[in-house]
Design an enzyme around this catalytic site. Structure first.
Site, PDB file in Angstrom:
ATOM      1  N   CYS B  33       0.917  -1.263   0.073  1.00 33.81           N
ATOM      2  CA  CYS B  33       0.101   0.009  -0.098  1.00 33.81           C
ATOM      3  C   CYS B  33       0.914   1.384   0.109  1.00 33.81           C
ATOM      4  O   CYS B  33       0.362   2.254  -0.057  1.00 33.81           O
ATOM      5  CB  CYS B  33      -0.774   0.000   1.248  1.00 33.81           C
ATOM      6  SG  CYS B  33      -1.856  -1.478   1.508  1.00 33.81           S
ATOM      7  N   CYS B 103      -5.988   3.823   3.592  1.00 36.77           N
ATOM      8  CA  CYS B 103      -4.814   3.298   3.605  1.00 36.77           C
ATOM      9  C   CYS B 103      -3.827   4.258   4.624  1.00 36.77           C
ATOM     10  O   CYS B 103      -2.828   3.500   5.062  1.00 36.77           O
ATOM     11  CB  CYS B 103      -4.037   3.179   2.278  1.00 36.77           C
ATOM     12  SG  CYS B 103      -4.163   4.916   1.646  1.00 36.77           S
TER      13      CYS B 103
END
Ligand code: PLP
Lengths: 392, 129
Positions: B33, B103
């Site tokens: 991520c 995220c």
């Protein structure tokens, strides 16, 4: 504070000479080109002239040019328009893993409509080979689409060789030449392509106007239905100023192509050397030589792209990154990942794209500003090995 | 796109660093991520966070939330610190862009992991003693 724009792959400013040619077509010459009276004839003539200028630049006939609302629309028209018009011959398409989303997402959409698509993998430099393409061809393949130059890493694909493979097999070949416009040779005979997309705002023309070259005999369904403009390929009253701007910008860019490329390439190489010299663990992404003269794409280890961009912005520098945070998705750049670059390194990519007005002083400024930013971010990074030792 | 407060914490974070003799360390996120946050805490006899530092690889939001969570819990008891969530950190920064809420907003989770690590070490100490 200095302002240094190093994101010419994203877009470019309209050149003053281009703007000057466009201006009369807003208020002075405003007629609908489809009208038969003087007002209409004046703007029709402007579009005809623009089409001839563009045709001369591409080495094709004016009838083979369709003006569109930009590069994305040209890509959509080429792929979707061709696939729909030719589906009786087959429903298989081939493209690559590193195309712009205008191509990839159109291919994905066609998969939903029942077409099958092969996405060719690339090597570490972002290249596909003619042999690879030859192997992927099937009896039901109708169209191959491979970009001329990659918008992220600048890698230039061997278009004439790839197109030749298709020619032999009797399969149509499209190239997204959006990043090549005004920079590489766009002669469609030399390239051997059936279709080619361009977008004016990448070569100092206006945004929202582009074109699709389609070789005589290439059947296309229209995406936009209506008044029958552009020989029935693209309905809607023409963006006259935009079309005039596109033609002027393309002609100017091609006139200065060799000279500009030479100068910009010098700056590019100076920039690459400078980055390697001043920052540890930087890696050039893309091909070392087979790349656009204005493209620098590096991965800077242990730092994340958006953080770099924000810091550069504070110093007046515009750049771009393939990190997830800047792409609006949750994944890092599909181009870098397709080239086999690991996630954490892909997140630390920095793209600097030069333009015709870039100077050695701009490069110098970047090379002064960037290393301290990298040091600062690395000192914050739990991935940076030296950082861990320092504090202990 | 970022609030002034996010930019302030991002550009001038006050809690960057490591604590070599930390009482608890928590790491959250993953390189796929593009965000990794690590938080170090020192806990005093009254169960208060006496010192806190962070190291973060990530975007502007990741760095700003890391710094913010440190500021919010320094001097607080562990119970108070456990009340802090990713959402309250984002709020304290005058909000985050919607695509960052997921995220890059994991600093409170990293803190909670550091506290859990501290508690685990206590148990080990007690049972070991
Ligand atoms: C390779 C490539 N294809 C297509 C496009 C889309 O062009 P436009 O922005 O004109 O729709 C771009 C630019 O963003 C591009 O770089």
């Amino acid at each position: 504070m200095r302002s240094v724009y190093l994101d010419h792959a994203a877009t470019t400013p309209v050149r003053p000479e281009v703007l000057e040619k466009m201006l009369p077509y807003f208020s002075e010459y405003f007629g609908n080109p489809s009208s038969i009276y003087k007002w209409g004839r004046e703007t029709r003539a402007a579009i005809d002239e623009a089409r001839e200028i563009v045709a001369a630049q591409l080495g094709c006939t004016p009838a083979e040019i369709v003006f569109t609302g930009g590069g994305s629309e040209a890509d959509n028209l080429a792929i979707q328009g061709f696939a729909l018009a030719n589906q009786s011959k087959g429903k298989h398409l081939i493209t690559t893993a590193v195309e712009h989303h205008a191509v990839i997402d159109t291919a994905k959409y066609l998969e939903k409509l029942g077409f099958t698509v092969t996405y060719l993998p690339v090597d570490e430099y972002g290249l596909v080979s003619p042999a690879q393409l030859e192997q992927a061809l099937r009896p039901d393949t109708i169209l191959v689409s491979v970009m001329y130059a990659n918008n992220e890493v600048g890698t230039i694909m061997p278009i004439p060789e790839l197109a030749q493979v298709c020619q032999k097999a009797g399969v149509a070949f499209h190239t997204d030449a959006v990043q090549a416009g005004g920079v590489l040779d766009l002669n469609v005979e030399k390239l051997g392509v059936n279709m080619l997309s361009l977008s004016a705002h990448k070569f100092y023309g206006p945004k929202g106007v582009g074109l699709l070259y389609h070789r005589k005999g290439t059947r296309l369904d229209s995406l936009i239905h209506g008044g029958g403009q552009e020989r029935g390929h693209r309905a809607g009253t023409e963006n006259i100023a935009g079309i005039v701007g596109l033609a002027t910008a393309l002609e100017l860019a091609n006139q200065e192509r060799e000279e500009t490329n030479q100068r910009v390439k010098g700056l590019r190489d100076q920039l690459i050397l400078g980055l390697k010299d001043r920052i540890s663990e930087v890696k050039l992404n893309g091909h070392p030589t087979q790349r656009l003269p204005n493209n620098v794409n590096v991965s800077i280890r242990y730092v994340e792209g958006e953080s770099l961009l924000l810091n550069l912005d504070m110093q007046g520098i515009a750049a771009s990154s393939g990190s997830a945070c800047t792409s609006g998705s949750l994944a890092a750049s599909h181009v870098l990942l397709a080239m086999g670059i690991p996630h954490e390194i892909a997140h630390g990519s920095l793209r600097l794209t030069l333009g015709r007005e870039s100077t050695a002083a701009d490069i110098q400024y970047l090379l002064e500003v960037l290393p301290p930013i990298v040091d600062k971010l690395r000192a914050m990074s739990p991935l940076f090995p030296e950082g861990e030792e320092k504090d202990v | 796109m970022y609030s002034e407060k996010v930019m302030e914490h991002f550009m001038n974070p006050r809690f960057v660093g490591e604590i070599s003799d930390a009482d608890g360390v928590g790491t959250e996120g993953n390189p796929v991520c593009g965000d990794i946050m690590r938080i170090f805490i020192k806990v005093d006899a009254e169960n208060r966070i006496a010192d806190i530092k962070f190291k973060t690889f990530g975007c502007g939001a990741a760095i700003a939330t890391s710094d913010m969570v440190c500021e919010m819990v320094l001097g607080k008891t562990l119970d108070e610190a456990l009340q802090i969530t990713n959402a309250t950190v984002a709020q304290a920064l005058d909000g985050l862009p919607p695509n960052k809420l997921h995220c890059s907003n994991l600093a409170a989770d990293a803190l909670h992991k550091a506290i859990a690590d501290f508690k685990e070490r206590q148990v080990t100490l007690e049972t070991g003693a």
